[in-house]
Motif scaffolding. Structure first.
Motif, PDB file in Angstrom:
ATOM      1  N   VAL A 403      42.866  30.821  52.201  1.00  0.00           N
ATOM      2  CA  VAL A 403      43.361  31.107  50.850  1.00  0.00           C
ATOM      3  C   VAL A 403      43.149  29.865  49.987  1.00  0.00           C
ATOM      4  N   MET A 404      42.456  30.040  48.863  1.00  0.00           N
ATOM      5  CA  MET A 404      42.230  28.952  47.917  1.00  0.00           C
ATOM      6  C   MET A 404      42.882  29.320  46.588  1.00  0.00           C
ATOM      7  N   VAL A 405      43.714  28.424  46.071  1.00  0.00           N
ATOM      8  CA  VAL A 405      44.423  28.655  44.807  1.00  0.00           C
ATOM      9  C   VAL A 405      43.659  27.978  43.676  1.00  0.00           C
ATOM     10  N   ASN A 406      43.367  28.751  42.633  1.00  0.00           N
ATOM     11  CA  ASN A 406      42.611  28.256  41.468  1.00  0.00           C
ATOM     12  C   ASN A 406      41.355  27.501  41.895  1.00  0.00           C
ATOM     13  N   PRO A 407      40.472  28.135  42.658  1.00  0.00           N
ATOM     14  CA  PRO A 407      39.254  27.439  43.120  1.00  0.00           C
ATOM     15  C   PRO A 407      38.317  27.131  41.957  1.00  0.00           C
ATOM     16  N   ASP A 408      37.572  26.052  42.103  1.00  0.00           N
ATOM     17  CA  ASP A 408      36.623  25.649  41.063  1.00  0.00           C
ATOM     18  C   ASP A 408      35.278  26.319  41.345  1.00  0.00           C
ATOM     19  N   THR A 409      35.201  27.616  41.068  1.00  0.00           N
ATOM     20  CA  THR A 409      33.987  28.397  41.313  1.00  0.00           C
ATOM     21  C   THR A 409      33.652  29.196  40.059  1.00  0.00           C
ATOM     22  N   PRO A 410      32.373  29.606  39.924  1.00  0.00           N
ATOM     23  CA  PRO A 410      31.994  30.417  38.753  1.00  0.00           C
ATOM     24  C   PRO A 410      32.775  31.724  38.675  1.00  0.00           C
ATOM     25  N   GLU A 411      33.039  32.353  39.844  1.00  0.00           N
ATOM     26  CA  GLU A 411      33.785  33.615  39.842  1.00  0.00           C
ATOM     27  C   GLU A 411      35.208  33.424  39.335  1.00  0.00           C
ATOM     28  N   SER A 412      35.828  32.303  39.720  1.00  0.00           N
ATOM     29  CA  SER A 412      37.184  32.017  39.277  1.00  0.00           C
ATOM     30  C   SER A 412      37.241  31.772  37.773  1.00  0.00           C
ATOM     31  N   LYS A 413      36.265  31.011  37.260  1.00  0.00           N
ATOM     32  CA  LYS A 413      36.234  30.730  35.819  1.00  0.00           C
ATOM     33  C   LYS A 413      35.993  31.995  35.006  1.00  0.00           C
ATOM     34  N   LYS A 414      35.121  32.856  35.516  1.00  0.00           N
ATOM     35  CA  LYS A 414      34.835  34.124  34.825  1.00  0.00           C
ATOM     36  C   LYS A 414      36.078  35.015  34.800  1.00  0.00           C
ATOM     37  N   LEU A 415      36.786  35.084  35.933  1.00  0.00           N
ATOM     38  CA  LEU A 415      37.991  35.906  36.017  1.00  0.00           C
ATOM     39  C   LEU A 415      39.091  35.356  35.111  1.00  0.00           C
ATOM     40  N   ARG A 416      39.243  34.052  35.073  1.00  0.00           N
ATOM     41  CA  ARG A 416      40.243  33.436  34.209  1.00  0.00           C
ATOM     42  C   ARG A 416      39.957  33.720  32.740  1.00  0.00           C
ATOM     43  N   SER A 417      38.683  33.617  32.373  1.00  0.00           N
ATOM     44  CA  SER A 417      38.293  33.894  30.984  1.00  0.00           C
ATOM     45  C   SER A 417      38.604  35.331  30.609  1.00  0.00           C
ATOM     46  N   TRP A 418      38.294  36.264  31.517  1.00  0.00           N
ATOM     47  CA  TRP A 418      38.582  37.682  31.241  1.00  0.00           C
ATOM     48  C   TRP A 418      40.076  37.928  31.123  1.00  0.00           C
ATOM     49  N   TYR A 419      40.862  37.348  32.044  1.00  0.00           N
ATOM     50  CA  TYR A 419      42.293  37.616  32.045  1.00  0.00           C
ATOM     51  C   TYR A 419      42.961  37.040  30.797  1.00  0.00           C
ATOM     52  N   ASP A 420      42.596  35.823  30.406  1.00  0.00           N
ATOM     53  CA  ASP A 420      43.211  35.203  29.237  1.00  0.00           C
ATOM     54  C   ASP A 420      42.835  35.914  27.940  1.00  0.00           C
ATOM     55  N   SER A 421      41.604  36.470  27.880  1.00  0.00           N
ATOM     56  CA  SER A 421      41.143  37.097  26.639  1.00  0.00           C
ATOM     57  C   SER A 421      41.627  38.533  26.503  1.00  0.00           C
ATOM     58  N   GLU A 422      41.640  39.288  27.602  1.00  0.00           N
ATOM     59  CA  GLU A 422      42.046  40.692  27.493  1.00  0.00           C
ATOM     60  C   GLU A 422      42.826  41.221  28.689  1.00  0.00           C
ATOM     61  N   GLY A 423      42.628  40.637  29.860  1.00  0.00           N
ATOM     62  CA  GLY A 423      43.211  41.180  31.069  1.00  0.00           C
ATOM     63  C   GLY A 423      44.722  41.252  31.075  1.00  0.00           C
ATOM     64  N   LYS A 424      45.370  40.235  30.489  1.00  0.00           N
ATOM     65  CA  LYS A 424      46.839  40.207  30.526  1.00  0.00           C
ATOM     66  C   LYS A 424      47.473  41.336  29.710  1.00  0.00           C
ATOM     67  N   GLU A 425      46.708  41.910  28.787  1.00  0.00           N
ATOM     68  CA  GLU A 425      47.233  42.995  27.958  1.00  0.00           C
ATOM     69  C   GLU A 425      46.847  44.370  28.502  1.00  0.00           C
ATOM     70  N   VAL A 426      45.991  44.410  29.511  1.00  0.00           N
ATOM     71  CA  VAL A 426      45.481  45.681  30.030  1.00  0.00           C
ATOM     72  C   VAL A 426      46.467  46.276  31.025  1.00  0.00           C
ATOM     73  N   SER A 427      46.592  47.609  30.993  1.00  0.00           N
ATOM     74  CA  SER A 427      47.431  48.305  31.956  1.00  0.00           C
ATOM     75  C   SER A 427      46.685  48.419  33.279  1.00  0.00           C
ATOM     76  N   MET A 428      47.286  47.926  34.347  1.00  0.00           N
ATOM     77  CA  MET A 428      46.656  47.931  35.666  1.00  0.00           C
ATOM     78  C   MET A 428      47.173  49.091  36.505  1.00  0.00           C
ATOM     79  N   ALA A 429      46.312  49.614  37.374  1.00  0.00           N
ATOM     80  CA  ALA A 429      46.704  50.687  38.296  1.00  0.00           C
ATOM     81  C   ALA A 429      46.402  50.257  39.714  1.00  0.00           C
ATOM     82  N   SER A 430      47.230  50.688  40.641  1.00  0.00           N
ATOM     83  CA  SER A 430      47.019  50.347  42.044  1.00  0.00           C
ATOM     84  C   SER A 430      45.771  51.045  42.568  1.00  0.00           C
TER      85      SER A 430
END
Length: 626
Positions: A403-430
């Motif tokens: 388990v790596m927390v906040n890894p310094d990888t391109p996938e992590s940076k891309k996911l962070r960018s998405w979440y901060d810009s729109e992901g946190k407001e999106v309704s998630m489903a299981s």
């Protein structure tokens, strides 16, 4: 030296396919042709103007391609390499382990340039005796050949013996070792030595088959580039190396064999698996604390976890942490030992969430770290997870999980960018809700694996060897009101509790007394569809969706007297309502008689629009078959 290829460079490579050390590699400059990506690595064709050879750049050199240093039609000087045979294709393959850039892209391919412009390119093969050292004029392109030598690959024991007997600095010793990267190995290769860290070790297991009895165990090995391979040892080799291999230590290994990996049993991402016998050599590498393998991930999007449910194949995921539960204590059935567990919920760009269960140290250490920073929605990348069917789809860590927390990888940076810009407001489903009507994304849909109830009940052999899973659309036709519908459960571990001496409740699982407990459903219902009926076992989470209330609430209704008893009314309301059920089928023995046990694993209301599309697809198939 002029920026040109080395004359007969390909012949030199083929004549010495496995040099003993990078210091003994002669001057070899080749041109890069047909450079293309293949996963995380790059393939190309090496040419010296006369001959060509297919080649692969080590993954550590991929950054040189991405930065533009290594270019198509460019020149590189090969400093370390291995040439492998592929007998099935009658070909040889060059693995470039280390190189340096000589020139950026030339205007044309070396051989073509010579023909079109009639340039006297210094590519004529000199007539030489391999037993004599010849050094070409430095102003011309040529080769430097040393006296003929016997090229012998050193074994693990030889390398360690040389280390122990030579007090040269570590850097100098590293230059004299000839260690093959795991990516360069194949079943057709001869002598090789690898340097790896043991990143996973299994238990010693016994087996019995037609050829007799024996024992076996396996280890997961990782080299410096992060490439992994599984090594298996049987019988005498297993007894010889079981105590030798220690988790986390670094070893030199030689005299093993490779074969194509069995996809049913492999646990690492490698096309091959290794077998070590009693003649294999395994030597511990001392003073290798700095040898830290790179962790490589092969991420699976959350909405594509469905096909991996209950399979042997492990997955890697990356996601934003949505929720972190407190630590729970779970009592293991095999040895009655209490182990810590913590659940985290993660989400990714597919707008789906999944629950990941962290066990043992991961629950107490990494889990606590995630809980402390949960308000900041950290990103976690997790390697080697088992995919289960709890709540439709769930993930669980193993002893080999990373388990790596906040890894310094391109996938992590891309996911962070998405979440901060729109992901946190999106309704998630299981992802386990299973309401996707199609399987285009690879998700195990509640509308796939569809069977009728009669298909299950008329096939008594289903689930004989292991549980099998299906989806079915059915109505609840009967819920017996006089059955035992719940049990008193511990609020901490959900295990059954009994009355304690004096007052309160005793939990055998937690080995504690509690003042309060809760009720959890455990019931059977009769389900019906157009083909027939079947009894289904239903547990708490699924029963709450069917009944529409908790067991505690239904118990209060049952205690009320008078006409129009709300308990009876609640059960009546739950009948003849259509549901989509995900069920498991297993054989159980009762009174020396085998019986089918059908258990509801997930339940969802019918999406009539999606159901209509499924029916239309079935009708289309019928028309085609006529």
């Amino acid at each position: 030296m002029a920026k040109s290829v080395t004359s007969d460079a390909i012949s030199t490579l083929l004549a010495n396919p496995s040099p003993d050390s990078s210091s003994e590699v002669p001057e070899i400059v080749v041109q890069v042709l047909d450079l293309k990506s293949t996963g995380s690595k790059y393939m190309f064709t090496a040419t010296d103007g006369k001959k060509k050879l297919k080649a692969l750049l080590q993954s550590s050199l991929s950054s040189e391609v991405l930065s533009g240093n290594i270019q198509n039609f460019g020149l590189i000087r090969i400093l370390d390499y291995a040439v492998n045979d592929i007998p099935s294709k009658n070909e040889k393959f060059l693995i470039v382990i280390k190189c340096e850039i000589v020139s950026s892209a030339l205007e044309a391919e070396v051989g073509n340039e010579e023909k079109s412009e009639d340039i006297n390119f210094p590519l004529k093969k000199p007539k030489i005796d391999m037993d004599i050292k010849i050094e070409a004029n430095s102003e011309e392109t040529g080769i430097i050949l040393k006296p003929k030598q016997e090229w012998v690959a050193k074994s693990a024991a030889q390398i360690v013996h040389e280390q122990n007997g030579n007090m040269a600095p570590a850097a100098r010793m590293a230059m004299t070792r000839r260690v093959h990267p795991l990516v360069s190995l194949n079943p057709y290769q001869g002598n090789w030595t690898i340097k790896v860290r043991v990143t996973g070790k299994g238990n010693m297991r016994t087996y019995k088959n037609a050829r007799g009895e024996g024992c076996v165990f396996n280890v997961e090995l990782t080299d410096e580039d992060g490439t992994q391979i599984q090594a298996t040892m049987f019988n005498e080799a297993a007894k010889k190396f079981f105590d030798k291999f220690q988790l986390g230590k670094v070893y030199y290994i030689s005299k093993g064999t490779l074969k194509v990996a069995n996809k049913q049993f492999k646990t690492v991402q490698n096309d091959y698996e290794m077998t070590l016998n009693e003649n294999s050599e395994v030597e511990e590498a001392c003073n290798e604390s700095n040898f830290i393998p790179q962790t490589k991930f092969n991420f699976v999007p959350i909405d594509q976890l469905g096909p991996y449910v209950n399979s042997r194949e492990l997955v890697d995921v990356i996601g934003v942490v949505q929720n972190v539960s407190p630590t729970m204590s779970i009592r293991r059935k095999s040895d009655n030992e209490t182990i810590p567990k913590r659940d985290i919920t993660i989400a990714d760009e597919t707008k789906k969430t999944v629950v990941v269960s962290l066990w043992n140290d991961l629950a107490t250490n990494v889990g606590q770290e995630l809980l402390d920073m949960s308000d900041n929605s950290p990103i976690v990348a997790i390697k080697s997870l088992r995919v289960g069917d709890f709540q439709g789809v769930s993930l669980s860590t193993l002893s080999r999980s990373v388990v790596m927390v906040n890894p310094d990888t391109p996938e992590s940076k891309k996911l962070r960018s998405w979440y901060d810009s729109e992901g946190k407001e999106v309704s998630m489903a299981s992802v386990g809700s299973g309401m996707s009507p199609t399987s285009n994304t690879g998700t195990r849909s509640m509308y796939s694996d569809r069977v009728s109830l009669s298909y299950i009940t008329k096939n008594p052999s289903l689930g004989e060897d292991k549980p099998v899973f299906f989806n079915t659309k059915a109505y609840i036709s009967l819920i017996k009101p006089d059955q035992t519908m719940w049990y008193r459960a511990c609020n901490t571990c959900n295990k059954k509790v009994t009355d304690a001496v004096g007052s309160g409740y005793w939990c055998e699982g937690c080995q504690k007394n509690y003042d309060e407990c809760s009720l959890r459903y455990i019931m059977v219902v009769k389900a019906a569809d157009a083909s027939g009926e079947a009894w289904l076992s239903v547990f708490n989470e699924q029963a709450e969706k069917i009944i529409g209330c908790s067991a505690d609430e239904l118990d209060k209704m049952k205690s009320q007297e008078g006409e129009g008893n709300p308990y009876q009314m609640k059960l009546k309301e739950a009948t003849w309502v259509p549901h989509i059920f995900r069920v498991s089928v297993v054989q159980q023995e009762y009174m020396n008689e085998k019986r089918q046990r059908i258990t509801v694993r997930a339940v969802a209301p019918v999406d009539f629009a999606a159901e209509s599309r499924v029916l239309l697809e079935e009708i289309s198939k019928m028309k085609v078959s006529q």
